[in-house]
Design an enzyme around this catalytic site. Structure first.
Site, mmCIF file in Angstrom:
data_model
loop_
_atom_site.group_PDB
_atom_site.id
_atom_site.type_symbol
_atom_site.label_atom_id
_atom_site.label_comp_id
_atom_site.label_asym_id
_atom_site.label_seq_id
_atom_site.Cartn_x
_atom_site.Cartn_y
_atom_site.Cartn_z
ATOM 1 N N HIS A 107 10.750 4.599 4.406
ATOM 2 C CA HIS A 107 11.498 3.331 4.378
ATOM 3 C C HIS A 107 13.014 3.512 4.433
ATOM 4 C CE1 HIS A 107 7.830 1.343 4.110
ATOM 5 N NE2 HIS A 107 7.727 1.115 2.833
ATOM 6 N N HIS A 181 8.963 -6.339 4.039
ATOM 7 C CA HIS A 181 7.964 -5.752 3.138
ATOM 8 C C HIS A 181 7.466 -6.757 2.091
ATOM 9 C CE1 HIS A 181 5.824 -2.613 1.048
ATOM 10 N NE2 HIS A 181 6.352 -1.682 1.782
ATOM 11 N N GLU A 313 3.419 -5.047 7.516
ATOM 12 C CA GLU A 313 4.718 -4.509 7.949
ATOM 13 C C GLU A 313 4.696 -4.285 9.469
ATOM 14 O OE1 GLU A 313 5.527 -1.086 5.214
ATOM 15 O OE2 GLU A 313 3.948 -2.040 4.038
HETATM 16 C C1 G6D Z 1 3.395 3.348 -1.056
HETATM 17 O O1 G6D Z 1 2.227 4.349 0.786
HETATM 18 C C2 G6D Z 1 2.765 3.115 0.305
HETATM 19 C C3 G6D Z 1 3.778 2.576 1.289
HETATM 20 O O2 G6D Z 1 3.132 2.239 2.503
HETATM 21 C C4 G6D Z 1 4.434 1.338 0.693
HETATM 22 O O3 G6D Z 1 5.373 0.825 1.606
HETATM 23 C C5 G6D Z 1 5.109 1.715 -0.615
HETATM 24 O O4 G6D Z 1 4.133 2.223 -1.523
HETATM 25 C C6 G6D Z 1 5.787 0.518 -1.256
HETATM 26 O O5 G6D Z 1 4.220 4.454 -0.986
#
Ligand code: G6D
Length: 348
Positions: A107, A181, A313
């Site tokens: 991210h 998100h 997403e």
């Molecule tokens: C965890 O693996 C998930 C991710 O896909 C998500 O975006 C995040 O939590 C908030 O790491």
């Protein structure tokens, strides 16, 4: 169009003001967005009995949103999802990105777009309100090349529709792959788990994940798997199946490759009668079934709970092993990145 627009100063941090922008139409449709990370804190819609309730998961207070360990409601960037081992190469130059999702980048790194304070401009049109969010991402910020000018537009229509447009332009070739998100829960005010809701996704393949949750580069047919939402299926039906990909993700945390159709994603909660449709120009959607909740208090007074929200997403494929799919996130110098994703809400 009768509408109320309210700006509220929530907190000052580092000499910057965190402000919420609340748009409320006279039919009760209400959307609230922060200049912090473009975070959507409220989407309030009626259920089949006219009860107006929030259908996104959110924290109790602004301090929690400043930390935002689960990225609730936030704009994600420069890139979304994981980048394998934080290693990229652009025009023959190697870059080492932060491994904030050890051993990968996640991210956009330690301080992604979710943590920026965006400038906000407001425009009103006949049947909608437009919030335009602007910011810059400087050259080598989070070790990405290029100075980026960014604009994220939320066009909020009184007939329960939010049109998002993401735009970016860079003075050097770089990577951009943005998304939102938000965690949706159509029960209203996070009353019930999302495993009670039905989902349909126009998708025939997912990206295979390795044991560390990055794409291997292979695609897997959804046919006869827990990922087959080509026909409407209860999210809880197969979410804990004895399936290798389900076990790797501890549920859904996968990139679904979307067919080139319209309105590719449909979420439906029978008990409340609420429905949501997502229409996107993106090739993929990472569907995350909130498998790893944080332990922070929510606006309904409860602690965050597993599977009480689901994320859609919309994005290009995340960058996996051997930098597979990196080409899908490349933004050439001077070219414009643009993404359109529309949320539509209605009651059965
Ligand atoms: C965890 O693996 C998930 C991710 O896909 C998500 O975006 C995040 O939590 C908030 O790491």
């Amino acid at each position: 169009m009768v509408m109320n627009l309210t700006k509220t100063l929530l907190k000052n941090i580092d000499n910057k003001e965190i402000i919420s922008y609340n748009v409320r139409f006279d039919n009760g449709f209400e959307v609230e967005i922060l200049n912090l990370g473009g975070i959507i804190t409220k989407i309030i819609t009626p259920d089949k009995n006219g009860n107006l309730e929030n259908i996104v998961v959110g924290y109790k207070d602004i301090e929690s949103y400043i930390q935002n360990p689960s990225y609730f409601g936030a704009i994600i960037g420069r890139t979304s999802g994981r980048i394998c081992e934080g290693k990229i190469s652009i025009d023959g130059v190697d870059y080492d990105l932060a491994k904030n999702y050890n051993p990968h980048q996640g991210h956009g790194g330690d301080k992604g777009f979710n943590s920026k304070i965006w400038d906000v401009k407001i425009l009103e049109e006949e049947n909608n309100v437009i919030l335009k969010l602007y910011t810059k991402s400087l050259d080598m910020e989070e070790n990405y090349p290029g100075n980026l000018d960014l604009c994220v537009t939320f066009k909020i229509y009184e007939d329960y529709k939010i049109e998002q447009t993401y735009e970016a332009i860079s003075d050097k070739t770089t990577l951009v792959n943005m998304t939102n998100h938000s965690y949706f829960n159509l029960s209203g005010n996070i009353k019930r788990p999302i495993t009670d809701e039905y989902l349909k996704v126009d998708c025939d393949y997912i990206l295979e994940l390795d044991e560390t949750c990055v794409p291997t580069g292979k695609k897997i047919s959804v046919e006869n798997t827990p990922f087959d939402f080509t026909k409407e299926m209860l999210i809880g039906e197969r979410i804990d199946d004895n399936n290798k990909q389900i076990q790797i993700g501890c549920g859904y945390d996968h990139a679904f490759i979307l067919n080139d159709t319209k309105n590719q994603i449909k979420l439906n909660d029978i008990i409340s009668g609420r429905n949501m449709i997502i229409d996107t120009d993106q090739d993929c959607v990472v569907i995350y079934s909130m498998n790893f909740p944080d332990d922070v208090e929510l606006y309904n007074g409860n602690k965050t709970q597993r599977r009480y929200g689901i994320c859609f997403e919309t994005q290009a494929a995340p960058i996996g092993r051997n930098m597979c799919f990196i080409e899908d996130s490349l933004l050439n110098k001077g070219e414009k990145y643009i993404q359109k994703t529309i949320y539509k809400f209605f009651v059965n």
